[in-house]
Write an enzyme that holds these catalytic residues in place. Structure first.
Site, PDB file in Angstrom:
ATOM      1  N   LEU A   1       2.222   9.137   2.616  1.00 20.32           N
ATOM      2  CA  LEU A   1       2.395   8.499   3.917  1.00 20.32           C
ATOM      3  C   LEU A   1       3.875   8.384   4.256  1.00 20.32           C
ATOM      4  O   LEU A   1       4.742   8.384   3.381  1.00 20.32           O
ATOM      5  CB  LEU A   1       1.735   7.117   3.917  1.00 20.32           C
ATOM      6  CG  LEU A   1       0.223   7.098   3.662  1.00 20.32           C
ATOM      7  CD1 LEU A   1      -0.283   5.662   3.613  1.00 20.32           C
ATOM      8  CD2 LEU A   1      -0.524   7.897   4.722  1.00 20.32           C
ATOM      9  N   CYS A   2       4.158   8.257   5.555  1.00 24.27           N
ATOM     10  CA  CYS A   2       5.517   8.133   6.069  1.00 24.27           C
ATOM     11  C   CYS A   2       6.270   7.033   5.322  1.00 24.27           C
ATOM     12  O   CYS A   2       5.701   5.937   5.105  1.00 24.27           O
ATOM     13  CB  CYS A   2       5.469   7.828   7.566  1.00 24.27           C
ATOM     14  SG  CYS A   2       7.086   7.620   8.339  1.00 24.27           S
ATOM     15  N   PRO A   3       7.510   7.299   4.859  1.00 25.84           N
ATOM     16  CA  PRO A   3       8.363   8.466   5.127  1.00 25.84           C
ATOM     17  C   PRO A   3       8.343   9.503   4.000  1.00 25.84           C
ATOM     18  O   PRO A   3       9.219  10.370   3.959  1.00 25.84           O
ATOM     19  CB  PRO A   3       9.746   7.839   5.246  1.00 25.84           C
ATOM     20  CG  PRO A   3       9.713   6.750   4.200  1.00 25.84           C
ATOM     21  CD  PRO A   3       8.302   6.196   4.240  1.00 25.84           C
TER      22      PRO A   3
END
Length: 383
Positions: free
Chosen positions: A318-320
């Site tokens: 998941l981001c980042p």
């Protein structure tokens, strides 16, 4: 610059009588290079290089001598040919065309620094731009058609591993749009033994006898494949970036050149693997003939193939984290590599391209395949 045709002192003295250069005091054959017979010649009035041409006809040689004068007039550090007493730039020695040029100061560089690679990049760009006003054109000796023809001719004589590698690369080379790449007059053989440096200043460009009309990018790829490599054939990113940044300061690339840079590196590596294989399988007779190892450019070709395409698995991150994983991979890659990131976070379709553009990389493609999202980049370099 091997010696295929020996020349005696008496023969050389007779030849020099036709030139306003004084009397012969010393001479010696030059062993580097592979195409023509070359000699260092010292007279009472200076130092020169004598070349006996083993393949070119007098009609063909007019192009090279005119080009040398054109480049010299434009400030490119090439040696001007010396006219004989009849005002001609081309003479005859041992029944072969011959020319005498000034011997330039400086030395060959065995282990180039980034600064020297930058100097070469600048000089090559000026050479390309100066060639735009040269009115003559000459087809390449070792262009795409030659590479494909020579590869087909050599295939039956190779071991199974080399034959498989060559067949795969031949198929890849057919996908490169050489005709669409910006072109002009190029040197086509600018190895370390064809350049002189004096105190980190580039003082001489030698041996222009492969010069032709071909892709500028291909000429630069020949340089990078020789000047900017580690011993194992892999690219030294510092030297590559120094050379390319300096070149582009003088002549910026077009978008198509950025896209096909790494493919052109492969074409340049293939050219010299093939020419050295051909020389090994079909040796030429001569004295002090230098045979160069084909394995050097086989290794370089494999390095370019293996580095041309990199896949980064960023699934289930998941981001980042997808951006961080791509950045970590790119930090260890040279310019021009195609990197494919595979992600499951939909935000990566925006985040990775945004990061790439900020850092000078090119977004080639984005698409989704079910729950997986694919971003294809081409790595750039720091300007």
């Amino acid at each position: 610059m091997s010696v295929y045709t020996p020349v005696s002192a008496t023969e050389l003295e007779t030849f020099l009588h036709e030139y306003p250069v004084g009397a012969l005091t010393d001479y010696a054959g030059i062993s580097a290079g592979v195409e023509n017979s070359n000699f260092f010649v010292t007279t009472t009035q200076g130092a020169f290089v004598l070349t006996l041409f083993e393949h070119h006809t007098p009609a063909e040689l007019g192009y090279f001598l005119d080009l040398m004068q054109h480049w010299a007039d434009a400030g490119v550090p090439v040696a001007r040919p010396i006219p004989n007493r009849a005002g001609q730039l081309l003479g005859t020695l041992k029944h072969k065309p011959a020319t005498l040029v000034l011997r330039l100061a400086g030395q060959h560089i065995e282990h180039p620094t980034p600064k020297q690679c930058a100097a070469l990049g600048t000089a090559l760009a000026h050479l390309h731009l100066a060639g735009q006003t040269f009115p003559q054109q000459r087809a390449p000796d070792r262009g795409h058609d030659w590479r494909m023809h020579t590869a087909s001719r050599l295939l039956p004589h190779l071991n199974p591993a080399d034959a498989a590698l060559l067949q795969t690369e031949m198929a890849f080379q057919q996908s490169i749009p050489f005709a669409q790449l910006p072109s002009g007059t190029i040197h086509a053989d600018l190895f370390r033994d064809n350049v002189l440096f004096h105190d980190d200043h580039l003082s001489g460009v030698l041996d222009v006898y492969f010069a032709c009309y071909d892709n500028w990018l291909y000429d630069l790829a020949i340089v990078v494949n020789d000047w900017c490599c580690h011993a194992d054939g892999s690219l030294d990113n510092l030297r590559v970036q120094a050379c390319l940044n300096a070149y582009q300061t003088v002549r910026p690339w077009q978008a198509i050149e950025r896209r096909y840079w790494y493919a052109t590196l492969r074409a340049a590596a293939l050219r010299f693997w093939l020419s050295r294989l051909d020389a090994q399988l079909n040796p030429r007779a001569g004295d002090n003939v230098l045979q160069k190892d084909p394995a050097e450019f086989r290794r370089k070709l494999l390095q370019r193939i293996n580095a041309s395409n990199v896949t980064v698995d960023a699934r289930r991150l998941l981001c980042p984290l997808p951006v961080i994983r791509v950045q970590t991979a790119v930090d260890n890659l040279p310019a021009g590599v195609h990197l494919t990131a595979i992600c499951t976070d939909p935000g990566a379709l925006h985040d990775i391209p945004a990061w790439a553009r900020i850092h000078g990389h090119t977004v080639l493609e984005t698409h989704s395949e079910g729950r997986e999202h694919v971003i294809v980049l081409q790595t750039g370099w720091t300007q």
